[in-house]
Design an enzyme around this catalytic site. Structure first.
Site, PDB file in Angstrom:
ATOM      1  N   PRO A 127     -24.813  -5.696 -15.088  1.00 42.93           N
ATOM      2  CA  PRO A 127     -24.784  -5.760 -14.262  1.00 42.93           C
ATOM      3  C   PRO A 127     -24.590  -6.581 -13.074  1.00 42.93           C
ATOM      4  O   PRO A 127     -23.345  -7.092 -12.542  1.00 42.93           O
ATOM      5  CB  PRO A 127     -25.207  -4.424 -13.266  1.00 42.93           C
ATOM      6  CG  PRO A 127     -25.828  -4.161 -14.419  1.00 42.93           C
ATOM      7  CD  PRO A 127     -25.798  -4.688 -15.700  1.00 42.93           C
ATOM      8  N   GLN A 335       8.204   2.311  -7.541  1.00 42.07           N
ATOM      9  CA  GLN A 335       9.101   1.788  -6.508  1.00 42.07           C
ATOM     10  C   GLN A 335      10.251   2.859  -6.992  1.00 42.07           C
ATOM     11  O   GLN A 335      11.320   2.928  -5.982  1.00 42.07           O
ATOM     12  CB  GLN A 335       9.648   0.204  -6.565  1.00 42.07           C
ATOM     13  CG  GLN A 335      10.387  -0.094  -5.275  1.00 42.07           C
ATOM     14  CD  GLN A 335       9.650  -0.057  -4.054  1.00 42.07           C
ATOM     15  OE1 GLN A 335       8.327   0.111  -4.020  1.00 42.07           O
ATOM     16  NE2 GLN A 335      10.314   0.210  -2.748  1.00 42.07           N
ATOM     17  N   GLU A 362     -12.181  -6.993 -21.124  1.00 39.19           N
ATOM     18  CA  GLU A 362     -12.293  -8.442 -21.865  1.00 39.19           C
ATOM     19  C   GLU A 362     -11.898  -9.602 -21.515  1.00 39.19           C
ATOM     20  O   GLU A 362     -10.805  -9.975 -22.235  1.00 39.19           O
ATOM     21  CB  GLU A 362     -11.251  -7.656 -23.230  1.00 39.19           C
ATOM     22  CG  GLU A 362     -12.274  -6.699 -23.604  1.00 39.19           C
ATOM     23  CD  GLU A 362     -11.502  -6.634 -25.403  1.00 39.19           C
ATOM     24  OE1 GLU A 362     -11.482  -7.956 -26.345  1.00 39.19           O
ATOM     25  OE2 GLU A 362     -11.654  -5.399 -25.673  1.00 39.19           O
TER      26      GLU A 362
END
Length: 379
Positions: A127, A335, A362
């Site tokens: 965390p 788009q 990573e």
């Protein structure tokens, strides 16, 4: 210098491509919507020789080098990045054992993953310790010939389904990188518990969890390397696996490009296919050059590692460029599809959601730029 693939590599690439087309892509949208873990598909990938590919033949594996592994990863990611991440995670989790395990440890843990369908997780992030790996807080206290682990890991791919983990913990929370140790342990070890499953924006077919360690006793025989070598093992692991992240990003981007080219040829505006408009052509051209450049950087870094060359800078080149490119390419794909691209009826919105994570896990792309800059300034 030869950029061609040999016959065995072409056959491997074709096997992975066919698996992605027939097994992964048709199920990708369903697993993305449900968030279920595609265990049966991943099992079939293992049975086909497309999972745990880094295990050397000496320990019962297929023994692919990193270059070949990247060929596989790109193809699987073309089908679904979430499934590819969970398949590739096995090699991430096994790499600390390959890097620092004793022969007995390799026989036990690599042999197990080669012999039976096994899922492996790499437990590094916490965390309060994502990019700051040296700040990890999972404590390992020595108790005779065991270590007792207490703390929490988070963002653990395959965390809720893994059979065993490679885990990084510290002997002293104030010592930063100097006190970190690496361990391998069974997921059913008493005191290990699986926490909440993350409800992610993308790569939803990949199981991502919090893992709790409450007085988990780990034999000293399951420590990888020496005490204090864990940080070095983690960094060597990430240097080795970052090209695979590049390959995963290339697969996402290539799929977005292919979908965009096909759509541009069919979609009409003002009475003509939009592929005839220069604005769309320029977007497709930029997408194509990004895909090609990302693939070349990825395969170069993988080749360097296979040759035993130091590749920290080049691995970061590959990871950073390829994942940024995947985000650009998938955004442009949406788009080109216009309003259709913003709906789940078409695959490009999923590709864009999947691509975003590539810039984060990573090692964030900001961290990759730091690695590159530091390597440049050392030269």
């Amino acid at each position: 210098m030869d950029f061609s693939l040999d016959d065995a590599q072409l056959a491997l690439q074709e096997t992975a491509r066919r698996f992605a087309q027939q097994e992964i892509a048709p199920e990708a949208a369903r697993y993305d919507q449900s968030g279920e873990f595609p265990r049966d598909i991943i099992r079939r990938a293992w049975e086909t020789g497309l999972a745990s590919v880094s295990i050397p033949s000496a320990y019962g594996g297929v023994g692919l080098n990193l270059f070949e592994s990247c060929l596989v990863t790109e193809e699987l990611s073309w089908g679904c990045a979430g499934m590819a991440t969970s398949i590739m995670c096995n090699d991430l989790g096994l790499t600390p054992i390959l890097v620092a395990g004793s022969d007995d440890q390799k026989k036990e843990w690599l042999g197990r993953a080669a012999r039976d369908f096994t899922l492996v997780s790499f437990c590094l992030s916490e965390p309060a310790a994502g990019s700051d790996v040296a700040g990890l807080q999972l404590l390992a206290e020595k108790d005779g010939d065991h270590y007792v682990l207490n703390g929490t890991k988070c963002w653990i791919t395959n965390g809720g389904v893994a059979d065993f983990y490679t885990v990084f913990a510290t002997l002293d929370r104030a010592s930063r990188h100097k006190g970190i140790c690496a361990f391998v342990l069974d997921a059913k070890t008493p005191g290990v518990s699986v926490g909440k499953k993350e409800d992610k924006m993308g790569q939803r077919a990949s199981d991502t969890r919090v893992i709790h360690f409450d007085n988990v006793r780990v034999p000293a025989s399951q420590r990888l390397g020496h005490e204090g070598e864990g940080f070095k093992i983690a960094m060597r692991t990430l240097d080795t696996t970052r090209p695979s992240i590049g390959a995963l990003a290339v697969g996402i981007a290539r799929r977005a490009l292919e979908e965009s080219v096909a759509y541009a040829k069919e979609r009409k505006a003002f009475g003509f296919p939009i592929a005839g408009f220069q604005a769309v052509q320029f977007m497709l051209a930029d997408m194509a050059k990004d895909v090609e450049a990302a693939r070349l950087l990825t395969l170069q870094s993988a080749w360097m590692i296979d040759q035993g060359l130091r590749a920290s800078k080049h691995s970061s080149f590959a990871k950073c460029f390829a994942t940024d490119a995947a985000m650009r390419v998938t955004t442009d794909a949406v788009q080109i599809f216009g309003g259709n691209g913003y709906t789940r009826e078409y695959p490009v919105e999923k590709l864009m959601r999947d691509a975003k994570l590539m810039q984060i896990y990573e090692g964030t792309n900001q961290i990759q730029r730091l690695v590159i800059a530091r390597e440049l300034l050392k030269e």
